[in-house]
Design a protein around this motif. Structure first.
Motif, PDB file in Angstrom:
ATOM      1  N   UNK A 201       0.860  -1.179   0.000  1.00  0.00           N
ATOM      2  CA  UNK A 201       0.000   0.000   0.000  1.00  0.00           C
ATOM      3  C   UNK A 201       0.896   1.227   0.000  1.00  0.00           C
ATOM      4  N   UNK A 202       0.421   2.284  -0.614  1.00  0.00           N
ATOM      5  CA  UNK A 202       1.122   3.563  -0.486  1.00  0.00           C
ATOM      6  C   UNK A 202       0.188   4.490   0.273  1.00  0.00           C
ATOM      7  N   UNK A 203       0.763   5.160   1.260  1.00  0.00           N
ATOM      8  CA  UNK A 203      -0.034   6.078   2.071  1.00  0.00           C
ATOM      9  C   UNK A 203      -0.175   7.402   1.329  1.00  0.00           C
ATOM     10  N   UNK A 204      -1.081   8.246   1.806  1.00  0.00           N
ATOM     11  CA  UNK A 204      -1.253   9.561   1.177  1.00  0.00           C
ATOM     12  C   UNK A 204      -0.002  10.414   1.357  1.00  0.00           C
ATOM     13  N   UNK A 205       0.857  10.048   2.308  1.00  0.00           N
ATOM     14  CA  UNK A 205       2.124  10.782   2.479  1.00  0.00           C
ATOM     15  C   UNK A 205       3.197  10.278   1.517  1.00  0.00           C
ATOM     16  N   UNK A 206       2.888   9.215   0.759  1.00  0.00           N
ATOM     17  CA  UNK A 206       3.811   8.745  -0.272  1.00  0.00           C
ATOM     18  C   UNK A 206       4.726   7.607   0.131  1.00  0.00           C
ATOM     19  N   UNK A 207       4.552   7.065   1.324  1.00  0.00           N
ATOM     20  CA  UNK A 207       5.411   5.966   1.767  1.00  0.00           C
ATOM     21  C   UNK A 207       4.774   4.624   1.390  1.00  0.00           C
ATOM     22  N   UNK A 208       5.615   3.703   0.931  1.00  0.00           N
ATOM     23  CA  UNK A 208       5.134   2.370   0.548  1.00  0.00           C
ATOM     24  C   UNK A 208       5.349   1.401   1.713  1.00  0.00           C
TER      25      UNK A 208
ATOM     26  N   UNK B  41       0.256   1.603   9.897  1.00  0.00           N
ATOM     27  CA  UNK B  41      -0.253   2.253  11.112  1.00  0.00           C
ATOM     28  C   UNK B  41       0.863   2.358  12.157  1.00  0.00           C
ATOM     29  N   UNK B  42       1.682   1.311  12.251  1.00  0.00           N
ATOM     30  CA  UNK B  42       2.785   1.334  13.218  1.00  0.00           C
ATOM     31  C   UNK B  42       3.758   2.472  12.916  1.00  0.00           C
ATOM     32  N   UNK B  43       3.936   2.756  11.616  1.00  0.00           N
ATOM     33  CA  UNK B  43       4.872   3.818  11.218  1.00  0.00           C
ATOM     34  C   UNK B  43       4.263   5.209  11.391  1.00  0.00           C
ATOM     35  N   UNK B  44       2.973   5.276  11.698  1.00  0.00           N
ATOM     36  CA  UNK B  44       2.360   6.582  11.967  1.00  0.00           C
ATOM     37  C   UNK B  44       1.549   7.150  10.821  1.00  0.00           C
ATOM     38  N   UNK B  45       1.427   6.403   9.720  1.00  0.00           N
ATOM     39  CA  UNK B  45       0.571   6.846   8.617  1.00  0.00           C
ATOM     40  C   UNK B  45      -0.853   6.371   8.871  1.00  0.00           C
ATOM     41  N   UNK B  46      -1.826   7.115   8.350  1.00  0.00           N
ATOM     42  CA  UNK B  46      -3.213   6.762   8.648  1.00  0.00           C
ATOM     43  C   UNK B  46      -4.113   6.652   7.420  1.00  0.00           C
ATOM     44  N   UNK B  47      -3.644   7.095   6.242  1.00  0.00           N
ATOM     45  CA  UNK B  47      -4.521   7.033   5.070  1.00  0.00           C
ATOM     46  C   UNK B  47      -3.850   6.316   3.914  1.00  0.00           C
ATOM     47  N   UNK B  48      -4.617   5.441   3.286  1.00  0.00           N
ATOM     48  CA  UNK B  48      -4.132   4.644   2.151  1.00  0.00           C
ATOM     49  C   UNK B  48      -4.531   5.332   0.842  1.00  0.00           C
ATOM     50  N   UNK B  49      -3.548   5.479  -0.075  1.00  0.00           N
ATOM     51  CA  UNK B  49      -3.844   6.081  -1.378  1.00  0.00           C
ATOM     52  C   UNK B  49      -4.066   5.028  -2.455  1.00  0.00           C
ATOM     53  N   UNK B  50      -3.329   3.927  -2.401  1.00  0.00           N
ATOM     54  CA  UNK B  50      -3.439   2.854  -3.400  1.00  0.00           C
ATOM     55  C   UNK B  50      -3.084   1.534  -2.747  1.00  0.00           C
ATOM     56  N   UNK B  51      -3.645   0.456  -3.265  1.00  0.00           N
ATOM     57  CA  UNK B  51      -3.407  -0.893  -2.732  1.00  0.00           C
ATOM     58  C   UNK B  51      -3.057  -1.820  -3.894  1.00  0.00           C
ATOM     59  N   UNK B  52      -2.177  -2.772  -3.655  1.00  0.00           N
ATOM     60  CA  UNK B  52      -1.882  -3.818  -4.660  1.00  0.00           C
ATOM     61  C   UNK B  52      -1.790  -5.161  -3.954  1.00  0.00           C
ATOM     62  N   UNK B  53      -2.412  -6.169  -4.551  1.00  0.00           N
ATOM     63  CA  UNK B  53      -2.386  -7.530  -3.997  1.00  0.00           C
ATOM     64  C   UNK B  53      -1.852  -8.484  -5.047  1.00  0.00           C
ATOM     65  N   UNK B  54      -1.003  -9.395  -4.613  1.00  0.00           N
ATOM     66  CA  UNK B  54      -0.348 -10.331  -5.533  1.00  0.00           C
ATOM     67  C   UNK B  54      -0.302 -11.701  -4.884  1.00  0.00           C
ATOM     68  N   UNK B  55      -0.751 -12.727  -5.617  1.00  0.00           N
ATOM     69  CA  UNK B  55      -0.642 -14.100  -5.114  1.00  0.00           C
ATOM     70  C   UNK B  55       0.155 -14.912  -6.129  1.00  0.00           C
TER      71      UNK B  55
END
Ligand code: THU
Length: 127
Positions: A29-36, A62-76
């Motif tokens: 996931x990438x947060x709205x702050x831009x961290x992956x 959440x542990x890193x202090x970010x609270x909003x998700x901008x994009x999600x990717x799932x891979x199996x």
């Protein structure tokens, strides 16, 4: 960003602990702050105690202090276009919007992008 998320999920999936299902999953996931943030599924000998890759990724965010998700990717590894399970859709919805893109993949990259709101319509939330 899609490529960065795919690479992060692929690396996380390589560390999946899934000896019971043999179904490795990676999520990023990438947060709205831009961290992956990424995560893998982590199973347990007591089967219900395991959890999904998306849950691991959210926990890292959440542990890193970010609270909003901008994009999600799932891979199996073993299924194309794996979608988040119902519980993870609800967990993602806690930190994302109906319009948040969820990228679904095969082994080579993103195949399809779906809005979270289409994966979890009429969701239960604070409103
Ligand atoms: N799994 C995930 O990690 N994410 C999903 O979106 C679907 C399912 C995991 C849970 C379990 O470890 C394995 O895949 C088989 O269900």
């Amino acid at each position: 960003m899609k490529n960065r998320l795919f690479e992060a999920a692929r690396k996380a999936m390589a560390n999946s602990h899934s000896p019971y299902s043999s179904f490795p999953v990676g999520a990023a996931i990438v947060s709205t702050s831009g961290t992956v943030y990424s995560g893998c599924n982590i199973e347990n000998a007591s089967y219900p105690e395991g959890w999904c890759a998306e849950t691991s990724a959210i926990a890292h965010m959440v542990t890193a202090g970010d609270t909003r998700i901008a994009e999600v990717l799932v891979l199996a590894e073993k299924k194309i276009k794996t979608t988040p399970c119902g519980g993870c859709r609800q967990r993602l919805a806690e930190f994302a919007d109906a319009d948040t893109p969820v990228h679904l993949c095969d082994a080579n990259g993103v195949l399809e992008t779906i809005r979270l709101g289409d994966l979890l319509p009429a969701s239960f939330d604070l409103d």
